[in-house]
Design an enzyme around this catalytic site. Structure first.
Site, mmCIF file in Angstrom:
data_model
loop_
_atom_site.group_PDB
_atom_site.id
_atom_site.type_symbol
_atom_site.label_atom_id
_atom_site.label_comp_id
_atom_site.label_asym_id
_atom_site.label_seq_id
_atom_site.Cartn_x
_atom_site.Cartn_y
_atom_site.Cartn_z
ATOM 1 C CG ASP A 1 11.653 5.669 1.297
ATOM 2 O OD1 ASP A 1 12.256 5.550 0.212
ATOM 3 O OD2 ASP A 1 10.435 5.915 1.376
ATOM 4 C CB THR B 1 9.239 5.893 -6.085
ATOM 5 O OG1 THR B 1 8.735 5.216 -4.932
ATOM 6 C CG2 THR B 1 9.505 4.887 -7.190
ATOM 7 C CB ALA C 1 4.639 -1.340 -2.739
ATOM 8 C CE1 TYR D 1 0.615 -1.643 -6.416
ATOM 9 C CE2 TYR D 1 -1.410 -1.053 -7.553
ATOM 10 C CZ TYR D 1 -0.560 -0.920 -6.472
ATOM 11 O OH TYR D 1 -0.888 -0.070 -5.450
ATOM 12 C CG PHE E 1 -11.154 2.301 -3.694
ATOM 13 C CD1 PHE E 1 -11.000 1.430 -2.628
ATOM 14 C CD2 PHE E 1 -11.955 1.907 -4.753
ATOM 15 C CE1 PHE E 1 -11.642 0.180 -2.610
ATOM 16 C CE2 PHE E 1 -12.601 0.670 -4.745
ATOM 17 C CZ PHE E 1 -12.446 -0.187 -3.675
ATOM 18 C CG HIS F 1 -2.097 8.744 -9.040
ATOM 19 N ND1 HIS F 1 -1.294 8.660 -7.934
ATOM 20 C CD2 HIS F 1 -2.370 7.460 -9.392
ATOM 21 C CE1 HIS F 1 -1.100 7.380 -7.619
ATOM 22 N NE2 HIS F 1 -1.736 6.635 -8.498
HETATM 23 N N1 LIG Z 1 -1.167 6.626 -4.079
HETATM 24 C C1 LIG Z 1 -2.246 5.879 -4.280
HETATM 25 O O1 LIG Z 1 -3.258 6.356 -4.818
HETATM 26 C C2 LIG Z 1 -2.280 4.437 -3.832
HETATM 27 C C3 LIG Z 1 -3.430 3.673 -4.085
HETATM 28 C C4 LIG Z 1 -3.471 2.357 -3.667
HETATM 29 C C5 LIG Z 1 -2.396 1.807 -2.989
HETATM 30 N N2 LIG Z 1 -1.276 2.553 -2.786
HETATM 31 C C6 LIG Z 1 -0.146 1.924 -2.079
HETATM 32 O O2 LIG Z 1 0.312 2.810 -1.091
HETATM 33 C C7 LIG Z 1 1.724 2.681 -0.918
HETATM 34 C C8 LIG Z 1 2.368 4.044 -1.017
HETATM 35 O O3 LIG Z 1 2.068 4.617 -2.280
HETATM 36 P P1 LIG Z 1 2.597 6.060 -2.675
HETATM 37 O O4 LIG Z 1 1.651 6.624 -3.657
HETATM 38 O O5 LIG Z 1 2.945 6.809 -1.452
HETATM 39 O O6 LIG Z 1 3.935 5.653 -3.471
HETATM 40 P P2 LIG Z 1 5.389 6.321 -3.398
HETATM 41 O O7 LIG Z 1 6.143 5.739 -4.550
HETATM 42 O O8 LIG Z 1 5.283 7.799 -3.270
HETATM 43 O O9 LIG Z 1 5.960 5.751 -2.031
HETATM 44 C C9 LIG Z 1 6.553 4.487 -1.910
HETATM 45 C C10 LIG Z 1 7.802 4.667 -1.080
HETATM 46 O O10 LIG Z 1 8.406 3.395 -0.858
HETATM 47 C C11 LIG Z 1 9.798 3.506 -1.074
HETATM 48 N N3 LIG Z 1 10.287 2.161 -1.403
HETATM 49 C C12 LIG Z 1 9.983 1.410 -2.476
HETATM 50 N N4 LIG Z 1 10.571 0.211 -2.390
HETATM 51 C C13 LIG Z 1 11.259 0.205 -1.225
HETATM 52 C C14 LIG Z 1 12.058 -0.760 -0.551
HETATM 53 N N5 LIG Z 1 12.293 -1.960 -1.056
HETATM 54 N N6 LIG Z 1 12.587 -0.430 0.654
HETATM 55 C C15 LIG Z 1 12.374 0.783 1.199
HETATM 56 N N7 LIG Z 1 11.616 1.733 0.608
HETATM 57 C C16 LIG Z 1 11.073 1.448 -0.591
HETATM 58 C C17 LIG Z 1 9.952 4.529 -2.161
HETATM 59 O O11 LIG Z 1 11.234 5.127 -2.217
HETATM 60 C C18 LIG Z 1 8.863 5.520 -1.770
HETATM 61 O O12 LIG Z 1 9.341 6.489 -0.840
HETATM 62 C C19 LIG Z 1 2.189 1.689 -1.967
HETATM 63 O O13 LIG Z 1 2.311 0.436 -1.340
HETATM 64 C C20 LIG Z 1 1.056 1.673 -2.972
HETATM 65 O O14 LIG Z 1 0.958 0.415 -3.621
HETATM 66 C C21 LIG Z 1 -1.189 3.861 -3.188
#
Ligand SMILES: NC(=O)c1ccc[n+]([C@@H]2O[C@H](COP(=O)([O-])OP(=O)(O)OC[C@H]3O[C@@H](n4cnc5c(N)ncnc54)[C@H](O)[C@@H]3O)[C@@H](O)[C@H]2O)c1
Length: 331
Positions: free
Chosen positions: A31, A35, A75, A141, A169, A187
């Site tokens: 990580d 974020t 991501a 996105y 979702f 959210h």
């Molecule tokens: N939370 C939701 O409701 C939701 C819904 C649909 C999809 N998603 C997908 O789920 C995944 C996680 O979402 P989340 O809510 O936990 O987001 P988040 O931002 O809490 O977690 C993402 C993590 O990835 C890390 N990161 C980003 N770019 C990086 C890189 N290049 N190398 C290493 N680490 C990196 C960030 O530091 C963070 O810890 C994402 O891919 C998101 O698109 C989330």
């Protein structure tokens, strides 16, 4: 199994790491903390701070740590930011995703689970949405997630990668140890809880004139611990000898039920016992009235069903986590 979790210090990733460790897997988290949080509770796993877009680093980790599978949660995932700055999304989610796939190809690691999203569908023609619905993302996105899904499928037919793309979702709730804290937070549930706690501004309800029973948009919410269980099942399904799954499987993950913004807010008030301060604003561009997942495929192919995705459990666990980590949640 020994598993690399990219983005494991984020919301979804950290709760999934807990489940993987609990199930007896060896876990290395990669990580960059862009974020995510250095205080995420990743007990039992090893945290490496670096980017999954760094091919030499990923290659080295996969080899040295003898990793067998990748859970790719990292991501960029803010819709508005993706419209304002698409380059960042193409570079990190697409170009960076290909760097990860290449590191896997270089090292012969062929098992991959990808965090994808309902945003790949755009504005659906019918609801509930099944996986065969047309993919027409309406922002970078969703488009970049679709592109990575497709790349993984082509890597499957050409190079033997076995991938499962999970189209989440709305993820909600918390474990006892890890929960949701984004900045900015987009959210509904964490923003409603911040408003109730007095740590955030009053919640804005974006539009009350949708063609739904109470006029507010309807969404499908999934408990983050149910999602973690789906990750476990999906990782198992990438086994080379698993006859039941395709080389590139795609599954929706949701609860299969929809709740309006007003229903969610009523549940927050019920669970917390206080009113949610709010204002009503205009609709946001690109918000469809109803987004609900068809979840039969995940049930059939992964033998996965949501077990904790009631509004009260999601909101109750998110509130409990927030209360226990008030110092972190305060904005
Ligand atoms: N939370 C939701 O409701 C939701 C819904 C649909 C999809 N998603 C997908 O789920 C995944 C996680 O979402 P989340 O809510 O936990 O987001 P988040 O931002 O809490 O977690 C993402 C993590 O990835 C890390 N990161 C980003 N770019 C990086 C890189 N290049 N190398 C290493 N680490 C990196 C960030 O530091 C963070 O810890 C994402 O891919 C998101 O698109 C989330």
């Amino acid at each position: 199994m020994r598993i690399l979790v990219t983005g494991g210090a984020g919301y979804v990733g950290s709760v999934s790491v807990e489940a993987l460790v609990e199930a007896g897997h060896g876990v290395v988290v990669l990580d960059d903390l862009s974020t995510g949080h250095d205080w995420a509770d990743l007990e039992g796993a090893t945290l490496v701070v670096g980017s999954c877009t760094d091919r030499p680093l990923v290659r080295r980790l996969l080899r040295d740590e003898q990793l067998e599978a990748v859970l790719h949660c990292a991501a960029r995932s803010l819709v508005g930011e993706s419209i304002a700055d698409p380059a960042r999304y193409y570079l990190d989610n697409v170009a960076g995703g290909i760097e990860l796939l290449e590191a896997m190809r270089d090292t012969g690691v062929r098992r991959l689970v990808i965090s994808s999203t309902a945003a790949v569908y755009g504005v659906p023609e019918a609801t509930p949405i099944d996986e065969d619905a047309a993919l027409r993302p309406i922002n970078p996105y969703g488009e970049t997630k679709r592109t990575l899904e497709t790349a993984a499928a082509w890597y499957g037919s050409a190079y033997g990668l076995r991938s499962v793309a999970l189209r989440y979702f709305n993820v909600a709730g918390a474990s006892r140890r890890n929960g949701e804290l984004h900045d900015p937070e987009t959210h509904l549930i964490p923003n409603a809880l911040a408003a109730v706690a007095g740590d955030g501004p009053p919640l804005t309800v974006f539009g009350e004139d949708y063609p739904t029973p109470d006029g507010t948009p309807i969404r499908d919410y999934l408990h983050v611990e149910d999602l973690a269980a789906a990750h476990l099942a999906a990782l198992e399904a990438t086994a080379p000898d698993d006859p039941g799954t395709d080389r590139a499987l795609v599954c929706n993950l949701g609860s299969g039920r929809g709740f309006s913004v007003r229903e969610v807010l009523a549940a927050v008030e019920r669970v917390v016992g206080r009113p949610v301060p709010l204002t009503v604003g205009p609709r946001r561009a690109g918000d469809p009235p109803v987004l609900v997942a068809a979840i039969e495929r995940a049930a059939e192919v992964l033998a996965w069903r949501p077990a904790r995705s009631t509004l009260d459990e999601m909101i109750g666990s998110a509130w409990a986590w927030r209360q226990a980590h008030a110092d972190r949640s305060r904005r």
